[in-house]
Design an enzyme around this catalytic site. Structure first.
Site, PDB file in Angstrom:
ATOM      1  N   LYS A 197     -60.524-109.441  39.865  1.00 45.39           N
ATOM      2  CA  LYS A 197     -59.089-109.167  39.729  1.00 45.39           C
ATOM      3  C   LYS A 197     -58.457-109.202  41.106  1.00 45.39           C
ATOM      4  O   LYS A 197     -59.133-109.004  42.125  1.00 45.39           O
ATOM      5  CB  LYS A 197     -58.860-107.792  39.092  1.00 45.39           C
ATOM      6  CG  LYS A 197     -57.528-107.659  38.365  1.00 45.39           C
ATOM      7  CD  LYS A 197     -57.507-108.414  37.045  1.00 45.39           C
ATOM      8  CE  LYS A 197     -56.171-108.255  36.331  1.00 45.39           C
ATOM      9  NZ  LYS A 197     -56.151-108.923  35.027  1.00 45.39           N
ATOM     10  N   ASP A 247     -51.067-112.528  35.751  1.00 45.92           N
ATOM     11  CA  ASP A 247     -51.045-111.182  35.180  1.00 45.92           C
ATOM     12  C   ASP A 247     -49.601-110.709  35.312  1.00 45.92           C
ATOM     13  O   ASP A 247     -48.686-111.537  35.455  1.00 45.92           O
ATOM     14  CB  ASP A 247     -52.030-110.259  35.923  1.00 45.92           C
ATOM     15  CG  ASP A 247     -52.297-108.945  35.190  1.00 45.92           C
ATOM     16  OD1 ASP A 247     -52.987-108.979  34.163  1.00 45.92           O
ATOM     17  OD2 ASP A 247     -51.806-107.900  35.638  1.00 45.92           O
TER      18      ASP A 247
END
Length: 444
Positions: free
Chosen positions: A125, A165
């Site tokens: 991430k 995201d």
């Protein structure tokens, strides 16, 4: 002190002031205790200690120039958490709240989420504490170019493949990819969520929202039920929420509420999605305008009140910890039967406990919102083969993946004596695959 308890205690001591990471690790590790008990070899191999420690944490400054000519500096992150199953895979988040704790919690969750898809991808991430809201296209482009000027050296189509995201949509992915291509002089699938004209995949935009609905539909189906005639509340009004709403409506459900960070709209006649999309995707305005446009609807300042609305199905699609114990109790009191997490960790631990004790079917994020990364992996496959699948092909594969995730979670929960506990089931199903790979690869 058990092995799990010791690992958790050490994690908290070694990573102070990281509450989101602590929360995610606690939720995951405590549910893995039955698996750990059956596999004492994991403790000897230090498997849990390695599982919760990222393989690599990259932090860097991102200097850029705004439209007034002033130099601005943000923090950038990429946490490459676990590559046992394949290249690191996980989104980039651009939001003022981004810090190391949030990126690590998201990365840890991503390991299991990616494992559940059944596709060969590891967990990672990244992101930055940059807020795209209110910025011009030129400012966003310059920020993305600066961000990629550092990130490019750490990623690659067989190493680490970021996606979008919160705050990172098609525009941002385009700027990031353009800078990567310029620096590396190669056109490869190093980012997913790209535009269709330069290597993207059909159904990627819809994937997380559609996947959320597909797994919920399967939970309804095995209970002899469906979305038809159900009242549904969806939090958020971004990409996940919009396409979850679209698919619910296609399946006969009635979505009555959505929100943005300022407040929520309520439309008992059913949300007019065309109006929401015009407000949020075209004009990038606030959702409160909906109440001025659609007769019979209303707008309320603040977000938490959305969970006081009566519904059969709740789909939280905004951000972490948006549903607390009080909101969960209110939803249960008002008759909610299904809660599926479209966002990452939108329900805190107390809320999850309330739902499970009340017999609500609760589908956790790592299972329910895996559709986005699943189609990202399908985009990687298309890029590697230089092929382009139809929307129907991708959508069919997505639905199959989400149905499989539901049953893998259900079967694992039953196997370990926790029938109906999809948090346990999803964590165990995802972890077992990663653990087998880590054990096979030795102490690395």
């Amino acid at each position: 002190m058990t092995y799990v308890e010791r690992v958790l205690a050490d994690l908290k001591a070694n990573n102070p002031n990281e509450p989101e990471f602590h929360q995610a690790a606690t939720e995951i590790l405590t549910t893995l205790a039955p698996v750990i008990e059956k596999h004492p070899e994991y403790e000897k191999a230090g498997l849990l200690e390695r599982f919760v420690e990222p393989e690599r944490v990259i932090m860097f400054r991102v200097p850029w120039v705004d439209d007034s000519g002033a130099v601005r500096v943000n923090k950038g992150y990429r946490v490459q958490f676990n590559s046992a199953l394949g290249p690191y895979k996980g989104g980039l988040r651009f939001h003022p709240s981004v810090n190391l704790s949030i990126i690590k919690f998201l990365g840890l969750e991503q390991i299991l989420k990616n494992s559940l898809t059944g596709l060969p991808i590891g967990g990672g991430k990244g992101g930055a504490n940059f807020d795209p809201k209110g910025k011009s296209d030129g400012e966003i482009m310059r920020f993305c170019q600066s961000f990629m000027t550092e990130l490019y050296r750490h990623i690659g189509q067989d190493t680490d493949v970021p996606a979008g995201d919160i705050g990172v949509g098609g525009r941002e992915i385009g700027y990031l990819f353009g800078q990567y291509k310029k620096i590396r002089d190669e056109h490869v699938g190093v980012l997913t969520g790209r535009g269709l004209s330069y290597g993207g995949s059909l159904a990627r935009t819809e994937a997380t929202g559609y996947g959320l609905v597909y797994i919920t539909e399967e939970a309804l189906k095995v209970r002899g039920d469906s979305f038809k005639g159900k009242t549904v509340v969806i939090s958020g009004s971004g990409n996940v929420a919009i396409y979850a709403c679209q698919k619910v409506q296609q399946l006969g459900g009635n979505v009555v509420a959505m929100y943005d960070s300022n407040g929520y709209i309520y439309d008992p006649n059913g949300i007019n999605l065309d109006v929401v999309r015009d407000i949020k995707e075209v004009r990038r305005a606030r959702i409160k305008e909906y109440a001025d446009i659609v007769k019979g609807s209303s707008y309320t300042d603040g977000c938490s009140g959305i969970w006081s609305l009566k519904c059969d199905i709740a789909l939280p699609c905004a951000t972490q910890n948006e549903i607390d114990k009080f909101s969960a109790e209110t939803l249960v009191k008002n008759g909610v039967k299904y809660v599926s997490e479209g966002a990452n960790m939108p329900c805190n631990l107390e809320a999850i406990d309330v739902f499970q004790k009340a017999g609500v079917v609760f589908l956790p994020a790592k299972a329910a919102n895996a559709g986005g990364v699943a189609v990202s992996a399908l985009e990687m496959a298309q890029s590697s083969q230089r092929v382009f699948w139809t929307f129907e092909e991708v959508d069919s594969k997505l639905k199959g993946i989400m149905v499989n995730i539901y049953h893998a979670s259900e079967d694992s929960a039953k196997e370990y004596g926790y029938d109906g506990n999809y948090v346990m089931g999803a964590n165990i199903a995802g972890f077992k695959k990663v653990a087998d790979a880590m054990m096979a690869q030795g102490i690395v």
